[in-house]
Design an enzyme around this catalytic site. Structure first.
Site, short mmCIF file in Angstrom:
data_model
loop_
_atom_site.label_atom_id
_atom_site.label_comp_id
_atom_site.label_asym_id
_atom_site.label_seq_id
_atom_site.Cartn_x
_atom_site.Cartn_y
_atom_site.Cartn_z
CD GLU A 130 -19.40 -16.52 20.13
OE1 GLU A 130 -18.63 -15.79 19.53
OE2 GLU A 130 -19.09 -17.64 20.59
CG HIS B 184 -10.78 -12.23 18.60
ND1 HIS B 184 -10.59 -11.11 19.38
CD2 HIS B 184 -10.19 -13.26 19.26
CE1 HIS B 184 -9.92 -11.46 20.49
NE2 HIS B 184 -9.67 -12.76 20.44
CG ASN C 19 -16.26 -12.93 18.44
OD1 ASN C 19 -15.55 -13.67 19.11
ND2 ASN C 19 -17.45 -13.28 17.99
NE ARG D 252 -18.64 -16.62 25.13
CZ ARG D 252 -18.41 -17.64 25.94
NH1 ARG D 252 -19.39 -18.23 26.57
NH2 ARG D 252 -17.19 -18.07 26.15
CG HIS E 38 -9.64 -15.76 14.62
ND1 HIS E 38 -10.92 -15.92 15.08
CD2 HIS E 38 -8.83 -16.09 15.66
CE1 HIS E 38 -10.89 -16.32 16.34
NE2 HIS E 38 -9.63 -16.43 16.71
NE ARG F 244 -24.39 -40.41 27.09
CZ ARG F 244 -24.51 -41.62 27.61
NH1 ARG F 244 -24.54 -41.76 28.93
NH2 ARG F 244 -24.60 -42.66 26.84
CE LYS G 53 -16.94 -18.88 22.78
NZ LYS G 53 -16.42 -18.05 21.67
CG HIS H 26 -4.91 -15.39 20.02
ND1 HIS H 26 -5.72 -15.55 18.93
CD2 HIS H 26 -5.70 -14.89 21.01
CE1 HIS H 26 -6.95 -15.18 19.24
NE2 HIS H 26 -6.96 -14.78 20.49
CE LYS I 174 -14.58 -15.03 27.84
NZ LYS I 174 -13.48 -15.94 27.57
CD GLU J 241 -8.01 -12.01 23.67
OE1 GLU J 241 -9.10 -11.42 23.76
OE2 GLU J 241 -7.66 -12.63 22.65
#
Lengths: 317, 317
Positions: free
Chosen positions: B183, B194, B191, B187, B198, B67, B89, B218, B173, B131
């Site tokens: 997010e 993206h 994106n 945040r 994506h 956990r 993340k 990417h 960041k 990025e």
């Protein structure tokens, strides 16, 4: 599902086979698949409807789907209602270690409807009662009194008594968890009976799957664990007089085992305990009862004290 | 490993094959196995040493072993240093959805040694630079000026310039993530590029794996995504004059694509975007640049605006 649909929500059901065998990473993988197929997004909610296996698993996939979505625990077993469904511990088993893979992820709500307990198999009711007795010993003398006074009505599934008992147990568990979500301190008191109990459970699973004259259950293991751990406290002279006997009598009334025909393999038990995830850097921690309702957290129990307590499980001392 | 051992720590290494194919639940399962075998307990620390795949995976198993145990990100790619290793993340891919399974789990420390970038393949440097340009456009006009002025030294892996650039990117960041870990709001500005990026990446993977005249990465997808999204802002009249052109020139200097030979399948792109996990209840959100250094978060972009921006990727408008 009907009531949720009547409220205008879209609902999809995924059925999980009963039993601990469903608490695997592979099963979680299939659930992610089903969740993706059903179009669940970050605003969706997972409802775990079932016993501890289902809520542990549902909570885990909710904790890890899209980095965490909301979930609700709807426990239909006594163990789930008083323990597994409360506290935010979620997870799946590793073949060699229960609950190895998991996360802390609090449910948005916990629903317990005691009428679902009416059809619960007796052995599963007992498993929940072992945790109920544990809560009373570690935290609530008045609850212990109630359990002694109302044992027959509890076993008869009297809804009014069960509602009172479940409510008080959820309060105890929630109080402890709110004070210490991550098990750094106070939460450890919930491990009472579990250090020895887990070892006995593992040992029984390695052997013939029997414990105290019947198929091993978590509740049977915890009952025996509480007996051994209370025995350590009594031998040290740190438990009040009569504590061990009162605990024994109550567990017996609930049909839980308080002794074994033959002593367990003490060396193997010690080995398992040291591998248990609660052993930080190899040091064993024990929660020892002082009075009904109060425990202390200690890490100075010697291997000999443990051996003696295990021996007493068979000798009845 | 040598320096950790010299400091008196026990260290075990587990090597993960390179590439996105290692970011699976199955690979995580093997890591839990190795961690259990190595005797990791709740006081142990996972160190993810590698690129974004390794830190995402290491962070995820750390988030879910017992956990959650501590972890440290040691990123050896530019993408890892400025993006993947920062922000907490963590996750693995589902065959049909990247990063579907994951958790937020902040590393105890993030280490970036820019000398590891000396041997990074040029295409991977470019992926990181996409990025870096994104961070400058959404948040830091001065960084954008630096990138324009120092492009040659960056491409030559000048350690002093890279150290400055990486430091400023981590600050951007980390600032955004600290203000909004989950997010819900700020945040989302990360994106930028993206939403379309994506979709283009998925589309290329469905087809021949090529994007803008080379194997899809990417970074290439994000560069094209930023071009399409800046184009939407320009067409609306909400972007300052010259923004699109400055972004185009800088991306080109870094060897990133800014256009396509043929327009992508717009309807399929829209479909993918709607399935993307960032689409809450089917509504597409876009981060649109206003000036170099400032963006706005909007959910009122029409399908026609998106179609036109995709068309412009090939038409060069």
């Amino acid at each position: 599902m009907e009531s949720l649909r009547a409220a205008g929500l879209e609902v999809e059901a995924v059925v999980v086979p009963p039993g601990e065998a469903s608490k695997t990473l592979e099963r979680a993988g299939r659930l992610y698949e089903a969740m993706l197929k059903a179009g669940l997004d970050r605003g969706s909610v997972v409802v775990g409807l079932g016993g501890g296996v289902v809520t542990d698993l549902a909570g885990f996939v909710a904790a890890t789907y899209m980095r965490g979505i909301a979930w609700v625990a709807v426990s239909t077993s006594l163990l789930g209602q008083v323990d597994a469904g409360v506290g935010g511990k979620t997870g799946v088993d590793h073949p060699e270690c229960k609950n190895l893979i998991g996360a802390f992820h609090q449910p948005s709500a916990v629903l317990a409807d005691v009428t679902t307990l009416a059809t619960l198999p007796q052995e599963e009711l007992r498993t929940g009662l072992a945790e109920v007795v544990k809560h009373a010993v570690i935290r609530d003398a008045a609850l212990f009194d109630t359990l002694e006074a109302e044992a027959d009505r509890i076993l008869a599934r009297d809804a009014a008594v069960l509602e009172d008992v479940v409510t008080r147990n959820v309060e105890i568990k929630a109080d402890v968890v709110m004070a210490d979500e991550r098990e750094g301190g106070l939460r450890r008191i919930l491990n009472y009976g579990h250090t020895v109990g887990h070892a006995l459970e593992s040992l029984a699973m390695e052997a013939d799957g029997q414990l105290g004259g019947a198929a091993v259950t978590h509740g049977r293991a915890v009952a025996l664990g509480m007996m051994a751990e209370a025995r350590i406290a009594q031998a040290r002279g740190t438990a009040e007089a009569g504590l061990l006997q009162r605990q024994r009598t109550l567990l017996e009334r609930f049909g839980l085992p308080v002794g074994l025909d033959a002593p367990p393999d003490a060396e193997r038990c010690l080995q398992i305990m040291r591998h248990d995830k609660k052993a930080q850097s190899g040091r064993l921690r024990f929660i020892l009862p002082q009075t009904i309702g109060a425990v202390c957290d200690t890490d100075d129990v010697t291997d000999d004290e443990i051996r003696e307590a295990l021996r007493c499980l068979a000798a009845g001392c």
